[in-house]
Design a protein around this motif. Structure first.
Motif, PDB file in Angstrom:
ATOM      1  N   MET A   1     -47.550   1.311  49.002  1.00 42.58           N
ATOM      2  CA  MET A   1     -46.690   2.120  48.166  1.00 42.58           C
ATOM      3  C   MET A   1     -47.413   2.447  46.865  1.00 42.58           C
ATOM      4  N   LYS A   2     -47.352   3.708  46.483  1.00 44.02           N
ATOM      5  CA  LYS A   2     -47.956   4.137  45.231  1.00 44.02           C
ATOM      6  C   LYS A   2     -46.855   4.630  44.298  1.00 44.02           C
ATOM      7  N   VAL A   3     -46.783   4.010  43.125  1.00 48.66           N
ATOM      8  CA  VAL A   3     -45.861   4.437  42.083  1.00 48.66           C
ATOM      9  C   VAL A   3     -46.718   5.045  40.981  1.00 48.66           C
ATOM     10  N   GLU A   4     -46.379   6.260  40.583  1.00 49.64           N
ATOM     11  CA  GLU A   4     -47.196   6.976  39.609  1.00 49.64           C
ATOM     12  C   GLU A   4     -46.327   7.579  38.511  1.00 49.64           C
ATOM     13  N   VAL A   5     -46.815   7.451  37.271  1.00 51.42           N
ATOM     14  CA  VAL A   5     -46.180   8.095  36.123  1.00 51.42           C
ATOM     15  C   VAL A   5     -47.118   9.192  35.636  1.00 51.42           C
ATOM     16  N   LYS A   6     -46.609  10.405  35.626  1.00 45.57           N
ATOM     17  CA  LYS A   6     -47.357  11.541  35.086  1.00 45.57           C
ATOM     18  C   LYS A   6     -46.705  11.922  33.764  1.00 45.57           C
ATOM     19  N   ARG A   7     -47.420  11.701  32.687  1.00 42.92           N
ATOM     20  CA  ARG A   7     -46.881  12.005  31.361  1.00 42.92           C
ATOM     21  C   ARG A   7     -46.833  13.514  31.160  1.00 42.92           C
ATOM     22  N   THR A   8     -45.678  13.992  30.727  1.00 42.45           N
ATOM     23  CA  THR A   8     -45.478  15.431  30.574  1.00 42.45           C
ATOM     24  C   THR A   8     -45.341  15.860  29.124  1.00 42.45           C
ATOM     25  N   PHE A   9     -45.002  14.924  28.227  1.00 45.48           N
ATOM     26  CA  PHE A   9     -44.860  15.235  26.804  1.00 45.48           C
ATOM     27  C   PHE A   9     -45.300  14.026  25.989  1.00 45.48           C
ATOM     28  N   GLY A  11     -45.342  13.007  22.259  1.00 47.12           N
ATOM     29  CA  GLY A  11     -44.893  13.330  20.909  1.00 47.12           C
ATOM     30  C   GLY A  11     -45.326  12.284  19.905  1.00 47.12           C
ATOM     31  N   THR A  12     -44.933  12.490  18.667  1.00 45.16           N
ATOM     32  CA  THR A  12     -45.282  11.558  17.602  1.00 45.16           C
ATOM     33  C   THR A  12     -44.371  10.331  17.583  1.00 45.16           C
ATOM     34  N   GLU A  13     -43.229  10.412  18.251  1.00 45.21           N
ATOM     35  CA  GLU A  13     -42.276   9.302  18.265  1.00 45.21           C
ATOM     36  C   GLU A  13     -42.053   8.715  19.656  1.00 45.21           C
ATOM     37  N   TYR A  14     -42.377   9.474  20.703  1.00 45.66           N
ATOM     38  CA  TYR A  14     -42.116   9.026  22.063  1.00 45.66           C
ATOM     39  C   TYR A  14     -42.945   9.833  23.050  1.00 45.66           C
ATOM     40  N   THR A  15     -42.991   9.331  24.299  1.00 42.57           N
ATOM     41  CA  THR A  15     -43.707   9.980  25.392  1.00 42.57           C
ATOM     42  C   THR A  15     -42.752  10.082  26.586  1.00 42.57           C
ATOM     43  N   ILE A  16     -42.687  11.254  27.181  1.00 43.29           N
ATOM     44  CA  ILE A  16     -41.853  11.500  28.358  1.00 43.29           C
ATOM     45  C   ILE A  16     -42.766  11.697  29.565  1.00 43.29           C
ATOM     46  N   GLY A  17     -42.340  11.193  30.708  1.00 42.16           N
ATOM     47  CA  GLY A  17     -43.098  11.384  31.947  1.00 42.16           C
ATOM     48  C   GLY A  17     -42.176  11.514  33.137  1.00 42.16           C
ATOM     49  N   LYS A  18     -42.786  11.685  34.288  1.00 38.88           N
ATOM     50  CA  LYS A  18     -42.060  11.742  35.552  1.00 38.88           C
ATOM     51  C   LYS A  18     -42.623  10.649  36.442  1.00 38.88           C
ATOM     52  N   LEU A  19     -41.741   9.919  37.113  1.00 33.62           N
ATOM     53  CA  LEU A  19     -42.150   8.837  37.991  1.00 33.62           C
ATOM     54  C   LEU A  19     -42.003   9.278  39.443  1.00 33.62           C
ATOM     55  N   TYR A  20     -43.058   9.024  40.213  1.00 35.34           N
ATOM     56  CA  TYR A  20     -43.102   9.391  41.631  1.00 35.34           C
ATOM     57  C   TYR A  20     -43.352   8.143  42.466  1.00 35.34           C
ATOM     58  N   ILE A  21     -42.695   8.060  43.609  1.00 28.90           N
ATOM     59  CA  ILE A  21     -42.979   7.017  44.590  1.00 28.90           C
ATOM     60  C   ILE A  21     -43.531   7.722  45.826  1.00 28.90           C
ATOM     61  N   ASP A  22     -44.766   7.353  46.163  1.00 29.68           N
ATOM     62  CA  ASP A  22     -45.466   7.981  47.298  1.00 29.68           C
ATOM     63  C   ASP A  22     -45.391   9.510  47.227  1.00 29.68           C
ATOM     64  N   GLY A  23     -45.569  10.046  46.033  1.00 33.08           N
ATOM     65  CA  GLY A  23     -45.609  11.497  45.830  1.00 33.08           C
ATOM     66  C   GLY A  23     -44.268  12.175  45.670  1.00 33.08           C
ATOM     67  N   HIS A  24     -43.179  11.418  45.776  1.00 38.43           N
ATOM     68  CA  HIS A  24     -41.835  12.001  45.663  1.00 38.43           C
ATOM     69  C   HIS A  24     -41.225  11.649  44.307  1.00 38.43           C
ATOM     70  N   TYR A  25     -40.757  12.655  43.583  1.00 39.71           N
ATOM     71  CA  TYR A  25     -40.142  12.447  42.274  1.00 39.71           C
ATOM     72  C   TYR A  25     -38.920  11.546  42.403  1.00 39.71           C
ATOM     73  N   LEU A  26     -38.833  10.536  41.535  1.00 36.94           N
ATOM     74  CA  LEU A  26     -37.676   9.649  41.516  1.00 36.94           C
ATOM     75  C   LEU A  26     -36.871   9.803  40.233  1.00 36.94           C
ATOM     76  N   CYS A  27     -37.573   9.815  39.078  1.00 36.08           N
ATOM     77  CA  CYS A  27     -36.858   9.849  37.806  1.00 36.08           C
ATOM     78  C   CYS A  27     -37.823  10.202  36.678  1.00 36.08           C
ATOM     79  N   ASP A  28     -37.286  10.208  35.467  1.00 40.21           N
ATOM     80  CA  ASP A  28     -38.097  10.429  34.277  1.00 40.21           C
ATOM     81  C   ASP A  28     -38.393   9.081  33.622  1.00 40.21           C
ATOM     82  N   THR A  29     -39.384   9.076  32.745  1.00 43.07           N
ATOM     83  CA  THR A  29     -39.747   7.861  32.026  1.00 43.07           C
ATOM     84  C   THR A  29     -39.778   8.143  30.524  1.00 43.07           C
ATOM     85  N   LEU A  30     -39.606   7.092  29.760  1.00 42.21           N
ATOM     86  CA  LEU A  30     -39.710   7.163  28.303  1.00 42.21           C
ATOM     87  C   LEU A  30     -40.550   5.985  27.843  1.00 42.21           C
ATOM     88  N   GLU A  31     -41.522   6.280  26.999  1.00 42.10           N
ATOM     89  CA  GLU A  31     -42.390   5.250  26.423  1.00 42.10           C
ATOM     90  C   GLU A  31     -42.548   5.529  24.940  1.00 42.10           C
TER      91      GLU A  31
END
Length: 126
Positions: A1-9, A11-31
């Motif tokens: 199983m491959k879990v991947e976070v692709k950061r899409t934004f 910013g100066t206060e936070y980072t947004i990404g998209k999380l994929y499991i085996d290439g399929h979008y599951l949810c968004d991420t915040l860091e």
């Protein structure tokens, strides 16, 4: 199983990404903010890379959560629920980015993620 976070934004206060499991979008991420070469405790995103993840008991949350292992300059890094950058403390939050700078429906998203991932897996953050 491959879990991947692709950061899409990044910013100066936070980072947004998209999380994929085996290439399929599951949810968004915040860091927290991506800081190249500089680490500020509790305010710095996980460095890009490939990590082993193991579900272990979290002393802070008092329940089993995915722990991201061997993150340079970090310890106790988890994937958990939360809504804003103030909730991350250097960790990865899961939810739906329906509001600027936040992820919503985080508890539901986290439960969905936990049910669909094994006790150990690889996480790629890019």
């Amino acid at each position: 199983m491959k879990v991947e976070v692709k950061r899409t934004f990044k910013g100066t206060e936070y980072t947004i990404g998209k999380l994929y499991i085996d290439g399929h979008y599951l949810c968004d991420t915040l860091e927290d903010t991506v800081r190249n070469g500089v680490k500020i405790a509790g305010k710095t995103a996980i460095p890009a890379g490939t990590y082993k993840v193991k579900k272990t008991m979290s002393p802070r949350f008092k329940k089993v959560l995915p722990e991201i292992l061997n993150v340079p300059g970090f310890s106790g890094v988890r994937i958990h629920a939360g809504n804003t950058a103030a909730d991350t403390d250097g960790c990865l939050l899961l939810g739906l980015n329906k509001k600027k700078g936040q992820v919503l429906e985080s508890q539901t998203t986290m439960a969905f993620f936990m049910a669909r991932t094994p006790d150990e897996f690889t996480l790629v953050i890019g």
